[in-house]
Design a protein around this motif. Structure first.
Motif, PDB file in Angstrom:
ATOM      1  N   LYS A  24       1.327  12.374  -9.383  1.00 13.95           N
ATOM      2  CA  LYS A  24       0.640  13.640  -9.066  1.00 13.95           C
ATOM      3  C   LYS A  24       1.600  14.822  -9.176  1.00 13.95           C
ATOM      4  O   LYS A  24       1.295  15.845  -9.809  1.00 13.95           O
ATOM      5  CB  LYS A  24       0.058  13.549  -7.665  1.00 13.95           C
ATOM      6  N   GLU A  48       0.827  -1.210   0.000  1.00 14.76           N
ATOM      7  CA  GLU A  48       0.000   0.000   0.000  1.00 14.76           C
ATOM      8  C   GLU A  48       0.857   1.255   0.000  1.00 14.76           C
ATOM      9  O   GLU A  48       0.574   2.226  -0.716  1.00 14.76           O
ATOM     10  CB  GLU A  48      -0.920  -0.002   1.239  1.00 14.76           C
ATOM     11  N   GLU A  49       1.930   1.216   0.832  1.00 10.96           N
ATOM     12  CA  GLU A  49       2.822   2.373   0.883  1.00 10.96           C
ATOM     13  C   GLU A  49       3.538   2.556  -0.463  1.00 10.96           C
ATOM     14  O   GLU A  49       3.741   3.688  -0.927  1.00 10.96           O
ATOM     15  CB  GLU A  49       3.852   2.173   1.998  1.00 10.96           C
ATOM     16  N   LYS A  50       3.930   1.460  -1.070  1.00 11.63           N
ATOM     17  CA  LYS A  50       4.587   1.529  -2.373  1.00 11.63           C
ATOM     18  C   LYS A  50       3.660   2.130  -3.414  1.00 11.63           C
ATOM     19  O   LYS A  50       4.066   2.988  -4.217  1.00 11.63           O
ATOM     20  CB  LYS A  50       5.018   0.121  -2.783  1.00 11.63           C
ATOM     21  N   GLU A  51       2.385   1.711  -3.407  1.00 12.67           N
ATOM     22  CA  GLU A  51       1.408   2.231  -4.362  1.00 12.67           C
ATOM     23  C   GLU A  51       1.163   3.711  -4.132  1.00 12.67           C
ATOM     24  O   GLU A  51       1.020   4.492  -5.079  1.00 12.67           O
ATOM     25  CB  GLU A  51       0.094   1.443  -4.226  1.00 12.67           C
ATOM     26  N   GLN A  52       1.168   4.136  -2.856  1.00 10.12           N
ATOM     27  CA  GLN A  52       0.959   5.549  -2.545  1.00 10.12           C
ATOM     28  C   GLN A  52       2.114   6.397  -3.059  1.00 10.12           C
ATOM     29  O   GLN A  52       1.918   7.512  -3.563  1.00 10.12           O
ATOM     30  CB  GLN A  52       0.816   5.727  -1.023  1.00 10.12           C
ATOM     31  N   VAL A  53       3.345   5.857  -2.967  1.00 14.24           N
ATOM     32  CA  VAL A  53       4.519   6.580  -3.474  1.00 14.24           C
ATOM     33  C   VAL A  53       4.398   6.778  -4.982  1.00 14.24           C
ATOM     34  O   VAL A  53       4.677   7.869  -5.499  1.00 14.24           O
ATOM     35  CB  VAL A  53       5.806   5.802  -3.125  1.00 14.24           C
ATOM     36  N   TYR A  54       3.971   5.724  -5.709  1.00 14.46           N
ATOM     37  CA  TYR A  54       3.806   5.846  -7.160  1.00 14.46           C
ATOM     38  C   TYR A  54       2.733   6.876  -7.508  1.00 14.46           C
ATOM     39  O   TYR A  54       2.880   7.664  -8.453  1.00 14.46           O
ATOM     40  CB  TYR A  54       3.440   4.488  -7.757  1.00 14.46           C
ATOM     41  N   GLN A  55       1.650   6.868  -6.754  1.00 19.57           N
ATOM     42  CA  GLN A  55       0.562   7.826  -7.013  1.00 19.57           C
ATOM     43  C   GLN A  55       1.025   9.250  -6.753  1.00 19.57           C
ATOM     44  O   GLN A  55       0.722  10.164  -7.540  1.00 19.57           O
ATOM     45  CB  GLN A  55      -0.645   7.484  -6.144  1.00 19.57           C
ATOM     46  N   ASP A  56       1.768   9.465  -5.647  1.00 17.95           N
ATOM     47  CA  ASP A  56       2.279  10.809  -5.344  1.00 17.95           C
ATOM     48  C   ASP A  56       3.247  11.264  -6.431  1.00 17.95           C
ATOM     49  O   ASP A  56       3.244  12.438  -6.835  1.00 17.95           O
ATOM     50  CB  ASP A  56       2.982  10.801  -3.986  1.00 17.95           C
ATOM     51  N   ARG A  57       4.069  10.320  -6.909  1.00 17.10           N
ATOM     52  CA  ARG A  57       5.019  10.676  -7.966  1.00 17.10           C
ATOM     53  C   ARG A  57       4.278  11.152  -9.204  1.00 17.10           C
ATOM     54  O   ARG A  57       4.645  12.174  -9.815  1.00 17.10           O
ATOM     55  CB  ARG A  57       5.905   9.467  -8.286  1.00 17.10           C
TER      56      ARG A  57
END
Length: 217
Positions: free
Chosen positions: A168, A157-166
């Motif tokens: 964005k 989940e944290e990995k997916e959030q990092v990709y989404q923030d990137r």
């Protein structure tokens, strides 16, 4: 002519007579010279002279084929061989030929096995390589244990959030860069100086000034 060569030439007739009788097959003078020269030191002229002498004495036979002569033992000195004896010899030859082929095949297999064994690692080399591999494997196992023991794992989940923030932030970066470029282009239409001078006066710093490159989407 040296003393050794002279002695060899003197004994050539007897030597050649024995040779032709033992081999009992036709030879040219060149064949005889080539077969006996190294072992007995006979010269070509001595061989030709001795063969002609033996033929003139009737101790061997000769036949001419064009310019070449063939010499062979007088067959009258050998016992006559019956058809049954010839068949027995043929059978023996066939049996020996089969045995020779079998031995040759065994030799080829043994040569292949020897080649394989020669190219293989020796026991000390295998032990040394085994020890190196065990040490290497132990290093990987320790590294794996350290990774498993770490408490700062990143969850999916944290990995997916990092990709989404990137995504964005890269999207916002493109958007603002496009807006700034359009604004600068509008100002430069009426600006009397160059784009570089404008950036210096206003204090604008670009991505290129810091080798910053927008990631691919």
């Amino acid at each position: 002519m040296s003393k050794g060569r002279g002695e060899a030439a003197a004994g050539a007739p007897g030597l050649l007579l024995r040779y032709l009788q033992e081999q009992n097959r036709p030879y040219s003078a060149q064949d005889v010279f080539g077969n006996l020269q190294r072992e007995h030191g006979l010269g070509k002229a001595a061989v030709v002279k001795a063969l002609d002498q033996l033929a003139q004495q009737g101790r061997i036979k000769e036949k001419a084929y064009g310019k070449q002569k063939i010499y062979f033992a007088d067959q009258d000195q050998f016992d006559a061989v019956s058809d049954a004896d010839l068949q027995a010899l043929d059978a023996k030859i066939a049996d020996l030929t089969s045995k020779v082929q079998s031995v040759q095949q065994s030799c080829r297999h043994m040569e292949a096995e020897l080649k394989e064994l020669t190219s293989a690692l020796t026991t000390p080399e295998m032990q040394r390589q085994l020890q190196e591999l065990q040490e290497e494997c132990g290093g990987y196992e320790r590294r794996l244990e350290n990774i498993r023991a770490a408490t700062n794992h990143v969850t999916p989940e944290e990995k997916e959030q990092v990709y989404q923030d990137r995504q964005k932030y890269c999207k916002e970066w493109r958007k603002r860069k496009r807006m700034a470029t359009e604004l600068c282009d509008a100002i430069l239409e009426g600006y009397p100086k160059s784009k570089k001078q404008f950036f210096e006066e206003v204090g604008i710093e670009t991505d290129e000034d810091y080798n910053a490159k927008l990631p691919d989407p």
